[in-house]
Design a protein around this motif. Structure first.
Motif, short mmCIF file in Angstrom:
data_model
loop_
_atom_site.label_atom_id
_atom_site.label_comp_id
_atom_site.label_asym_id
_atom_site.label_seq_id
_atom_site.Cartn_x
_atom_site.Cartn_y
_atom_site.Cartn_z
N GLY A 7 -2.84 89.39 22.35
CA GLY A 7 -3.38 90.69 21.92
C GLY A 7 -4.63 90.53 21.07
O GLY A 7 -5.61 91.25 21.24
N LEU A 8 -4.63 89.57 20.15
CA LEU A 8 -5.80 89.31 19.31
C LEU A 8 -6.97 88.83 20.16
O LEU A 8 -8.11 89.25 19.95
CB LEU A 8 -5.46 88.28 18.23
CG LEU A 8 -6.59 87.94 17.26
CD1 LEU A 8 -7.03 89.19 16.50
CD2 LEU A 8 -6.16 86.85 16.31
N LEU A 10 -7.55 89.55 23.28
CA LEU A 10 -8.07 90.71 24.01
C LEU A 10 -8.93 91.59 23.12
O LEU A 10 -9.98 92.09 23.56
CB LEU A 10 -6.92 91.52 24.59
CG LEU A 10 -6.21 90.89 25.79
CD1 LEU A 10 -5.01 91.74 26.19
CD2 LEU A 10 -7.18 90.76 26.96
N VAL A 11 -8.54 91.78 21.88
CA VAL A 11 -9.34 92.59 20.95
C VAL A 11 -10.69 91.93 20.69
O VAL A 11 -11.74 92.58 20.70
CB VAL A 11 -8.56 92.82 19.63
CG1 VAL A 11 -9.46 93.39 18.55
CG2 VAL A 11 -7.38 93.73 19.87
N VAL A 12 -10.69 90.61 20.47
CA VAL A 12 -11.94 89.89 20.20
C VAL A 12 -12.86 89.95 21.42
O VAL A 12 -14.06 90.22 21.28
CB VAL A 12 -11.64 88.43 19.79
CG1 VAL A 12 -12.91 87.59 19.77
CG2 VAL A 12 -10.96 88.40 18.43
N SER A 14 -12.88 92.19 23.74
CA SER A 14 -13.31 93.59 23.90
C SER A 14 -14.43 93.93 22.94
O SER A 14 -15.40 94.60 23.32
CB SER A 14 -12.14 94.54 23.68
OG SER A 14 -11.15 94.34 24.66
N LEU A 15 -14.34 93.48 21.70
CA LEU A 15 -15.42 93.72 20.73
C LEU A 15 -16.70 93.02 21.16
O LEU A 15 -17.79 93.58 21.03
CB LEU A 15 -14.99 93.25 19.34
CG LEU A 15 -14.00 94.14 18.61
CD1 LEU A 15 -13.59 93.50 17.29
CD2 LEU A 15 -14.58 95.51 18.37
#
Length: 112
Positions: A7-8, A10-12, A14-15
């Motif tokens: 999840g982390l 994917l967030v990185v 995406s940013l």
């Protein structure tokens, strides 16, 4: 634990993708503002450099850009437009684009 790591990640990612796309949009926005500003300013070239550059600056401002350079050479107007973007908090980037507009020169060959 693995789920949190994925999840982390994917967030990185995406940013990072959002930052790249924000910079790309700013580049296109600067290019459009420069093109439209040069065309509008060239239409006022006979009124002088001040009026031509003022018109180009007004059109660029309407497209959320600012003019950083404007030169009138005869009837040709060349402008440089700048768009500032903040793709991520604390990270500021500037997109520049230069455009030239003026009358068509040379002989044209019409299709027969």
């Amino acid at each position: 634990m693995w789920l949190l790591a994925v999840g982390l990640a994917l967030v990185v990612f995406s940013l990072g993708g959002a930052a790249v796309e924000a910079a790309r949009v700013a580049r296109h926005q600067a290019r459009i503002a420069a093109d439209l500003g040069a065309l509008a300013g060239a239409a006022r070239a006979l009124d002088g450099a001040d009026r031509a550059c003022a018109r180009a600056a007004a059109i660029a401002a309407a497209n959320s850009a600012r003019i950083t350079g404007c030169t009138l050479d005869g009837l040709d107007l060349q402008i440089t437009a700048e768009v500032t973007v903040e793709p991520l908090p604390g990270l500021t980037r500037t997109a520049l684009a230069t455009s030239r507009a003026g009358p068509v020169r040379g002989s044209s060959t019409a299709p027969r």
